[in-house]
Scaffold this motif. Structure first.
Motif, PDB file in Angstrom:
ATOM      1  N   ARG A  72       0.850  -1.191   0.000  1.00 29.36           N
ATOM      2  CA  ARG A  72       0.000   0.000   0.000  1.00 29.36           C
ATOM      3  C   ARG A  72       0.885   1.240   0.000  1.00 29.36           C
ATOM      4  NH1 ARG A  72      -2.215   2.509   5.326  1.00 29.36           N
ATOM      5  NH2 ARG A  72      -1.452   4.244   4.068  1.00 29.36           N
ATOM      6  N   PRO A  73       0.335   2.399  -0.415  1.00 32.20           N
ATOM      7  CA  PRO A  73       1.102   3.638  -0.353  1.00 32.20           C
ATOM      8  C   PRO A  73       1.298   4.069   1.105  1.00 32.20           C
ATOM      9  CG  PRO A  73      -0.800   3.837  -1.813  1.00 32.20           C
ATOM     10  CD  PRO A  73      -0.994   2.601  -1.020  1.00 32.20           C
ATOM     11  N   VAL A  74       2.452   4.664   1.394  1.00 34.99           N
ATOM     12  CA  VAL A  74       2.758   5.147   2.739  1.00 34.99           C
ATOM     13  C   VAL A  74       3.519   6.457   2.642  1.00 34.99           C
ATOM     14  CG1 VAL A  74       2.843   2.854   3.815  1.00 34.99           C
ATOM     15  CG2 VAL A  74       4.897   3.815   2.783  1.00 34.99           C
ATOM     16  N   ILE A  75       3.578   7.168   3.779  1.00 37.24           N
ATOM     17  CA  ILE A  75       4.432   8.352   3.906  1.00 37.24           C
ATOM     18  C   ILE A  75       5.487   8.017   4.942  1.00 37.24           C
ATOM     19  CG2 ILE A  75       4.471  10.846   4.214  1.00 37.24           C
ATOM     20  CD1 ILE A  75       1.448  10.867   4.068  1.00 37.24           C
ATOM     21  N   LEU A  76       6.738   8.301   4.643  1.00 36.22           N
ATOM     22  CA  LEU A  76       7.829   7.877   5.515  1.00 36.22           C
ATOM     23  C   LEU A  76       8.810   9.008   5.763  1.00 36.22           C
ATOM     24  CD1 LEU A  76       8.661   4.391   3.917  1.00 36.22           C
ATOM     25  CD2 LEU A  76       7.135   4.857   5.835  1.00 36.22           C
ATOM     26  N   VAL A  77       9.527   8.905   6.859  1.00 27.03           N
ATOM     27  CA  VAL A  77      10.693   9.751   7.132  1.00 27.03           C
ATOM     28  C   VAL A  77      11.940   8.906   6.904  1.00 27.03           C
ATOM     29  CG1 VAL A  77      12.011  10.948   8.904  1.00 27.03           C
ATOM     30  CG2 VAL A  77       9.545  11.313   8.743  1.00 27.03           C
ATOM     31  N   ASN A  78      12.832   9.409   6.064  1.00 21.63           N
ATOM     32  CA  ASN A  78      14.070   8.696   5.723  1.00 21.63           C
ATOM     33  C   ASN A  78      13.800   7.262   5.272  1.00 21.63           C
ATOM     34  OD1 ASN A  78      15.232  11.054   6.526  1.00 21.63           O
ATOM     35  ND2 ASN A  78      16.339  10.219   8.285  1.00 21.63           N
ATOM     36  N   GLU A  79      12.646   7.076   4.629  1.00 21.96           N
ATOM     37  CA  GLU A  79      12.269   5.801   4.011  1.00 21.96           C
ATOM     38  C   GLU A  79      12.200   4.660   5.019  1.00 21.96           C
ATOM     39  OE1 GLU A  79      14.788   5.103   0.650  1.00 21.96           O
ATOM     40  OE2 GLU A  79      13.992   6.813  -0.454  1.00 21.96           O
ATOM     41  N   LYS A  80      11.793   4.961   6.248  1.00 20.50           N
ATOM     42  CA  LYS A  80      11.725   3.927   7.280  1.00 20.50           C
ATOM     43  C   LYS A  80      10.362   3.927   7.962  1.00 20.50           C
ATOM     44  CE  LYS A  80      16.636   3.675   8.326  1.00 20.50           C
ATOM     45  NZ  LYS A  80      16.716   2.315   7.762  1.00 20.50           N
ATOM     46  N   TYR A  81       9.904   2.712   8.329  1.00 21.92           N
ATOM     47  CA  TYR A  81       8.706   2.571   9.155  1.00 21.92           C
ATOM     48  C   TYR A  81       8.961   1.492  10.206  1.00 21.92           C
ATOM     49  CZ  TYR A  81       4.080   1.970  10.965  1.00 21.92           C
ATOM     50  OH  TYR A  81       3.022   1.925  11.829  1.00 21.92           O
ATOM     51  N   PRO A  82       8.797   1.798  11.505  1.00 17.71           N
ATOM     52  CA  PRO A  82       8.609   3.145  12.045  1.00 17.71           C
ATOM     53  C   PRO A  82       9.768   4.060  11.668  1.00 17.71           C
ATOM     54  CG  PRO A  82       8.237   1.460  13.731  1.00 17.71           C
ATOM     55  CD  PRO A  82       8.857   0.776  12.565  1.00 17.71           C
ATOM     56  N   GLY A  83       9.561   5.356  11.818  1.00 14.92           N
ATOM     57  CA  GLY A  83      10.553   6.324  11.402  1.00 14.92           C
ATOM     58  C   GLY A  83      11.743   6.401  12.340  1.00 14.92           C
ATOM     59  N   PRO A  84      12.686   7.303  12.072  1.00 17.23           N
ATOM     60  CA  PRO A  84      13.911   7.413  12.860  1.00 17.23           C
ATOM     61  C   PRO A  84      13.626   7.614  14.343  1.00 17.23           C
ATOM     62  CG  PRO A  84      14.023   8.816  10.915  1.00 17.23           C
ATOM     63  CD  PRO A  84      12.620   8.309  10.995  1.00 17.23           C
ATOM     64  N   ARG A  85      14.388   6.908  15.154  1.00 17.88           N
ATOM     65  CA  ARG A  85      14.263   7.057  16.594  1.00 17.88           C
ATOM     66  C   ARG A  85      15.121   8.225  17.063  1.00 17.88           C
ATOM     67  NH1 ARG A  85      15.887   1.961  18.873  1.00 17.88           N
ATOM     68  NH2 ARG A  85      17.958   2.710  19.426  1.00 17.88           N
TER      69      ARG A  85
END
Length: 590
Positions: A72-85
């Motif tokens: 499915r389509p997603v929105i990510l930060v730095n292409e990671k899920y979950p995003g950067p810690r």
């Protein structure tokens, strides 16, 4: 521990894309190569004698992903899920440089951080900032000297966090002040979330229509650290691409003590967390250290966090980690829902095979004519732990006397004009202007606010504010207050009666997200000592969209005297993108 002065942390002018684009790109590459992204660092940062400014570079993009096997389509930060810690030490300053590479605006909230002295970086469009325009950069900068523990970040524009914009924030206590320093050997961060197989665009289109009758979208599955396995035969619609997913795996050594930092980053579902054949020692609730209690399982509602200590003292084999979705708190249970989320715990020496451990619930095979047994976890997940069992390690007396008491009733009803069901707090459904936030309006001392902004002013410093949240109808609501950790002094079924209902008055629990039970209430108190514009809202993200929100303008004169950084004011000059329509959800590019 000396705190950096705010003037040394803030950036007073906006960062434009043109001169910075190549620099940011180079820094992204360098950081990813050297650190393999901060989101996967295994150990907390080394403690330093003086606070440091920790800098994180984020790029927000959209792509496709299959966390549970369904693409499915997603929105990510730095292409990671979950995003950067984000993992820092208490007292450090945090700088997050956000490059918004989407074609829509965005913003970020730092859930659990009180943003003292930095109210304009709390990240709520319409309240304390304007959204970050597409194709631009924005820098958040805030301190951490008054907060510690397990928190998280998420998008706070539209429903973007449902589509992937979430991540952990861990603020480590210095060894000399960490009361549990000798109680565990290692730690792990566990982000739990519900998950939808469609982006929010089509889900919102139905939800915000008369046809939904106010019944919010129900998740399809859940994830532990962004992974799970979904049964492809249950995928709806059937044309969605589905391949075998994978589960998260945790490798543990025998006879070690692990601090598990649990975060429910979901949009709607509460979970009951457990590990087969192990007990859990709870030591933290929403950033507050508590007197440890031992439990078999732990309910976690959306927005809430806990730390538990797991001792690996069982037979060295493999065990299931379980996050069982509270189906009893969801409006319905569709056939394409898998409510039990699993991850593997592998003891060293336990082999590589899938766990065969048995959970507390065994449905068995019902006899002919008998009803199918119901997993008790599905109901137990819907309520917070017993309020009288959770007490802070550092006692704080009951906040009193009360300066302002506000009774807030939660209701839903259909709008007589468009017949769309919306959420109401005291008969007001919230609607703000993302590009004319309350913090900007407050700069004018004679500004008046629209009724739909649902503004409550608190003028006197150190006032004790009591909020009585009443939920006379069905469905639980986890309410979160920005800018504060509050005392939970009462919580239960029925109606709260001042002077009659028993209070949790001895060292009451302090947290920032509390569940209002169905047909019940919760009573919270906080001290007004943090100038800002702070949202109080249900953390079921769909309910935010329908208006289950209000806001406090706290110490407006002091807030006005703080002013507004130039880069924050600059955001508001952009205005909404051409053709932008509120509450459309994430609609991926064709």
């Amino acid at each position: 521990m000396q705190r950096l002065q705010p003037s040394k942390r803030r950036i007073s002018s906006p960062v434009s894309v043109a001169p910075w684009k190549s620099v940011v790109g180079l820094l992204f590459s360098l950081i990813l190569i050297l650190l393999q992204a901060e989101s996967i660092q295994a150990e907390p940062p080394a403690f330093t004698e003086s606070p440091r400014n920790r800098i994180f570079f984020w790029k927000v993009t959209s792509t496709t992903l299959a966390p549970d096997g369904v693409t499915r389509p997603v929105i990510l930060v730095n292409e990671k899920y979950p995003g950067p810690r984000i993992e820092v030490n208490r007292g450090d300053s945090v700088t997050v440089v956000v490059e918004n590479a989407l074609d829509v605006p965005t913003s970020f909230h730092w859930h659990g951080l009180t943003m003292r002295d930095d109210p304009w970086y709390d990240g709520v469009p319409g309240m304390n900032q304007c959204p970050i325009p597409p194709g631009t950069n924005f820098t958040y900068a805030f301190g951490t000297d008054n907060v510690v523990g397990t928190h998280w970040w998420h998008a706070h524009f539209e429903n973007q966090y449902i589509d992937g914009l979430v991540g952990a924030i861990i603020i480590q206590d210095p060894p000399e002040t960490n009361p549990f320093r000798l109680a565990y050997d290692e730690e792990r961060t566990i982000v739990i979330s519900d998950w939808y197989h469609l982006p929010t665009g089509p889900l919102l289109a139905h939800y915000l229509s008369p046809e939904s009758q106010g019944i919010e979208p129900v998740p399809n599955s859940g994830l532990i650290n962004g992974k799970n396995i979904f049964d492809c035969s249950k995928v709806q619609p059937a044309n969605l691409e589905c391949n075998p997913g994978e589960r998260s795996v945790f490798h543990f050594l025998p006879n070690r003590r692990y601090r598990l930092r649990l975060i429910n980053s979901g949009a709607a579902a509460a979970f009951l967390f457990s590990i087969d054949e192990h007990k859990l020692q709870v030591i933290e609730v929403d950033g507050t250290d508590i007197n440890p209690i031992l439990v078999d399982s732990l309910p976690i509602n959306t927005g809430q966090r806990y730390s538990v200590i797991l001792t690996t003292n069982q037979e060295p084999k493999n065990y299931w980690m379980r996050a069982e979705m509270g189906m009893a708190c969801l409006p319905n249970t569709p056939t394409n829902l898998d409510p039990i989320v699993l991850a593997e715990i592998r003891y060293q020496g336990g082999g590589k095979g899938e766990p065969t451990s048995v959970g507390r619930f065994q449905p068995g095979t019902p006899k002919k004519g008998d009803p199918a047994p119901i997993n008790p976890a599905f109901e137990a997940a819907c309520l917070d732990p017993d309020l009288y069992s959770l007490h802070p390690l550092q006692p704080q007396p009951l906040l009193e006397p009360i300066s302002k008491s506000i009774r807030v009733q939660i209701t839903f009803k259909a709008d007589p004009v468009d017949n769309i069901t919306r959420g109401y707090l005291n008969d007001i459904t919230y609607a703000g202007n993302a590009w004319r936030p309350t913090i900007l309006q407050n700069l004018d001392p004679v500004e008046t606010f629209e009724i739909a902004q649902h503004v409550m002013k608190i003028d006197k410093r150190d006032s004790i504010v009591q909020i009585i949240l009443e939920n006379p109808h069905g469905g639980e609501h986890p309410f979160h207050l920005h800018g504060h950790t509050f005392q939970v002094i009462a919580q239960g079924q029925g109606v709260y009666e001042e002077g009659k209902t028993e209070l949790n008055a001895i060292n009451p629990l302090r947290r920032d997200t509390a569940t209002i039970p169905r047909h019940g209430f919760a009573v919270i108190r906080f001290k007004a000592d943090n100038p800002g514009v702070w949202s109080l809202h249900c953390h079921i993200e769909w309910h935010v969209t329908t208006g289950l929100v209000m806001q406090f303008v706290e110490l407006p004169d002091e807030l006005r005297a703080l002013g507004l950084p130039k880069q924050s004011a600059k955001l508001c000059e952009a205005g909404p993108p051409k053709g932008f329509k509120a509450h459309t959800g994430f609609v991926p590019k064709v």
